[in-house]
Design an enzyme around this catalytic site. Sequence first.
Site, PDB file in Angstrom:
ATOM      1  CE  LYS A  35      -1.740   3.229   2.456  1.00 15.26           C
ATOM      2  NZ  LYS A  35      -1.779   4.180   1.402  1.00 15.26           N
TER       3      LYS A  35
ATOM      4  CD  GLU B 265      13.209   0.806   9.371  1.00 18.15           C
ATOM      5  OE1 GLU B 265      13.587   1.808   9.935  1.00 18.15           O
ATOM      6  OE2 GLU B 265      13.703  -0.136   9.494  1.00 18.15           O
TER       7      GLU B 265
ATOM      8  CB  CYS C 250      12.632   9.185   8.812  1.00 21.38           C
ATOM      9  SG  CYS C 250      13.578   7.826   8.022  1.00 21.38           S
TER      10      CYS C 250
ATOM     11  CD  GLU D 162       9.761  12.585  11.584  1.00 15.08           C
ATOM     12  OE1 GLU D 162       8.705  12.614  11.551  1.00 15.08           O
ATOM     13  OE2 GLU D 162      10.587  12.126  10.887  1.00 15.08           O
TER      14      GLU D 162
HETATM   15  P1  NAP Z   1       1.989   8.611   7.610  1.00 17.11           P
HETATM   16  O1  NAP Z   1       1.059   9.637   7.961  1.00 17.11           O
HETATM   17  O2  NAP Z   1       2.246   7.609   8.961  1.00 17.11           O
HETATM   18  O3  NAP Z   1       1.918   7.460   6.108  1.00 17.11           O
HETATM   19  C1  NAP Z   1       2.633   6.441   5.873  1.00 17.11           C
HETATM   20  C2  NAP Z   1       1.407   5.476   5.259  1.00 17.11           C
HETATM   21  O4  NAP Z   1       0.892   5.086   6.214  1.00 17.11           O
HETATM   22  C3  NAP Z   1       0.931   6.001   3.970  1.00 17.11           C
HETATM   23  O5  NAP Z   1       0.920   4.943   3.106  1.00 17.11           O
HETATM   24  C4  NAP Z   1      -0.357   6.375   4.559  1.00 17.11           C
HETATM   25  O6  NAP Z   1      -1.511   6.316   3.520  1.00 17.11           O
HETATM   26  C5  NAP Z   1      -0.527   5.076   5.586  1.00 17.11           C
HETATM   27  N1  NAP Z   1      -1.529   5.110   6.596  1.00 17.11           N
HETATM   28  C6  NAP Z   1      -2.065   6.408   7.068  1.00 17.11           C
HETATM   29  N2  NAP Z   1      -2.876   6.079   8.203  1.00 17.11           N
HETATM   30  C7  NAP Z   1      -3.184   4.615   7.955  1.00 17.11           C
HETATM   31  C8  NAP Z   1      -3.792   3.662   8.781  1.00 17.11           C
HETATM   32  N3  NAP Z   1      -4.526   4.219   9.766  1.00 17.11           N
HETATM   33  N4  NAP Z   1      -3.576   2.417   8.382  1.00 17.11           N
HETATM   34  C9  NAP Z   1      -2.933   2.032   7.702  1.00 17.11           C
HETATM   35  N5  NAP Z   1      -2.056   3.019   6.852  1.00 17.11           N
HETATM   36  C10 NAP Z   1      -2.065   4.168   7.146  1.00 17.11           C
HETATM   37  O7  NAP Z   1       3.429   9.065   7.261  1.00 17.11           O
HETATM   38  P2  NAP Z   1       3.944  10.014   6.127  1.00 17.11           P
HETATM   39  O8  NAP Z   1       3.438  11.210   6.514  1.00 17.11           O
HETATM   40  O9  NAP Z   1       3.419   9.534   4.698  1.00 17.11           O
HETATM   41  O10 NAP Z   1       5.492   9.942   6.017  1.00 17.11           O
HETATM   42  C11 NAP Z   1       6.209  10.701   6.739  1.00 17.11           C
HETATM   43  C12 NAP Z   1       6.566  10.034   8.015  1.00 17.11           C
HETATM   44  O11 NAP Z   1       7.199   8.651   7.717  1.00 17.11           O
HETATM   45  C13 NAP Z   1       7.581  10.904   8.961  1.00 17.11           C
HETATM   46  O12 NAP Z   1       7.363  10.681  10.309  1.00 17.11           O
HETATM   47  C14 NAP Z   1       8.930  10.045   8.608  1.00 17.11           C
HETATM   48  O13 NAP Z   1       9.977  10.379   9.445  1.00 17.11           O
HETATM   49  C15 NAP Z   1       8.861   8.611   8.495  1.00 17.11           C
HETATM   50  N6  NAP Z   1       9.566   7.987   7.747  1.00 17.11           N
HETATM   51  C16 NAP Z   1      10.425   7.007   8.574  1.00 17.11           C
HETATM   52  C17 NAP Z   1      11.286   6.277   7.568  1.00 17.11           C
HETATM   53  C18 NAP Z   1      12.119   5.215   8.515  1.00 17.11           C
HETATM   54  O14 NAP Z   1      12.863   4.464   7.748  1.00 17.11           O
HETATM   55  N7  NAP Z   1      12.297   5.346   9.703  1.00 17.11           N
HETATM   56  C19 NAP Z   1      11.434   6.599   6.400  1.00 17.11           C
HETATM   57  C20 NAP Z   1      10.568   7.620   5.621  1.00 17.11           C
HETATM   58  C21 NAP Z   1       9.516   8.079   6.348  1.00 17.11           C
HETATM   59  P3  NAP Z   1      -1.921   7.665   2.885  1.00 17.11           P
HETATM   60  O15 NAP Z   1      -0.665   8.314   2.455  1.00 17.11           O
HETATM   61  O16 NAP Z   1      -2.408   6.992   1.574  1.00 17.11           O
HETATM   62  O17 NAP Z   1      -2.957   8.259   3.737  1.00 17.11           O
END
Ligand code: NAP
Length: 570
Positions: free
Chosen positions: A237, A312, A346, A443
């Site tokens: 997804k 992650e 991240c 962040e």
């Molecule tokens: P996010 O809002 O958590 O979304 C990540 C993924 O989860 C997206 O595909 C999102 O779908 C999905 N999602 C959201 N709510 C969900 C739920 N209730 N159930 C299942 N899936 C759900 O994060 P983001 O804003 O896209 O990404 C930024 C974050 O990712 C930052 O905090 C960053 O630090 C972190 N990150 C961490 C790493 C690592 O390796 N540690 C790497 C990259 C990013 P939709 O987008 O379709 O809503």
Amino acid sequence: MTLAVHMRCQRVRVGVGMALRHCTGNFLSPRRSAYMTPHSSMSIFSRQMNMEAQSVAAHLNSSGFIRSQGLIGGKWTDAYDGKTIKVCNPATGEVITNVPCMGGKETNDAIASAYDAFVSWSKLTAADRSKCLRKWYDLILAHKEELGQLMTLEQGKPLKEAIGEVSYGASFIEFYAEEAKRVYGDIIPATLPDRRLFVLKQPVGVVGAITPWNFPLAMITRKVAPALACGCTVVIKPSELTPLTALAAADLSIQAGIPPGVLNVVMGNAVDIGDALLASQQVRKITFTGSTAVGKKLMAGAAATVKKVSLELGGNAPCIIFDDADLEVALKGTLATKFRNSGQTCVCANRVLVQEGIYEKFANALSSAVQSMKVGDGFGEGVVQGPLINDAAVQKVESLVQDAISKGAKVLVGGKRHGLGLTFYEPTVMADVKGEMLISREEVFGPVAPIQKFKTEEEAIRLANDTNAGLAAYIFTTNVQRSWRVTEALEYGMVGVNEGLVSTEVAPFGGVKQSGLGREGSKYGMDEFLEAKGLVQLPSPFAMTSSKSSFPCGGRGASIFCVSLLLLLS
Ligand code: NAP
């Protein structure tokens, strides 16, 4: 495409994990109209950017590179109720295409396909799976330009950086194509003389892989390549904001001969898709990259069916510059870790901690380097910083910057939305930042380098560890003893010493504390998709009583044992 000119996409999060995406005309946005009156020179510039992006989109479309359906069991599929979501270019606001807004039903079918495909995929020899992965890798590299263009279109990062991500993303596929052949088990000295103990490594089963928008390819390949190498099948997804790179990569996986059902892609209603993956007994593993808030929800949701989970999550990386640092090295490293992907990674430096003796010098050097960074559409010549992903992201940066200013921080460079409008934000340096400001605790996920002064090594370590996050940290020093001392004291999963880039396919990537569970990349990344099955064997009584030989040196007993073991393993 033309109808979409002047459209603007914005995703608004309503609580954790709930996302709504709106496309609205620019004229509806007061903030936008302030920057782009029809007669301003800025709007002419923007129209030029649109033309560039439009011609790239048209080319990718005509060459079949833009896929706008999900992939279930090898078939390109619309949402069952026909609903779609718009995918927009953050640099222009234009709609690139529509993709299906899928939910629980489509996800359940994708899980069923992955479950069926698991039977045969997991039975292939490691060498055969390796060949498929290698072919996929070759195809991705052969289409590096197109994938990079697609990524710049939907995510906004500069083209050079996007193409760099394609190579980085592909490197996981190459690495795990090789690693597939090295899933070794173990032989353990038994505690009883007539027993033999073995460990078999077997794939966990169907994997649900949920990925974010900031690395539309690499976050997928870092999960999917080891999963497939181990013999697992996956339901991916991708973020609704950047599904096109994922779909193009999935298309190439089919061309590479990866069988239908082994790799499925669904997108749309994140909560429904997530819930279906969590509820399914057939899904045995959830691997997630994204925010800590959503990661916690998934971890809790996986408890009902006791799935394996790897996470992650978000970071709050300290970048510590000691007085004895080489200024040039520290500057280069800080720029690399802070401003890559417009600060939307991240592992981005979230806090720049600078020792008092070098503070002024470093702040001046960083400010003048940041001042010269070129901002614009990722397709523009010499552009090093693109737009942020959406307006919600800019609003978060604005609120953290305002909070810091209100508590005494000074803006040295930038500090506001860029004159280009939309979601462009000026590369920013702030000084006199303090630990209690929100910018030090959350962040930023944007191009803002907040500099905070410290006096001693102990204080730097205390400040660095004063957070729930523990993903990446950076230190700059020429003192070797200090580099070891500080590295060991930092509560982080990864430490860059005189180096701003810590990500590579050959090293483990992951965090401690609330930054996650498990590791991706490297040989350690394989373990996340494997179960260790213990095998205790009482070899044939004949073998144990044979006077001619004792297991496993040879003789008839050993051959009987080996034959029975081979039958068991086959
Ligand atoms: P996010 O809002 O958590 O979304 C990540 C993924 O989860 C997206 O595909 C999102 O779908 C999905 N999602 C959201 N709510 C969900 C739920 N209730 N159930 C299942 N899936 C759900 O994060 P983001 O804003 O896209 O990404 C930024 C974050 O990712 C930052 O905090 C960053 O630090 C972190 N990150 C961490 C790493 C690592 O390796 N540690 C790497 C990259 C990013 P939709 O987008 O379709 O809503």
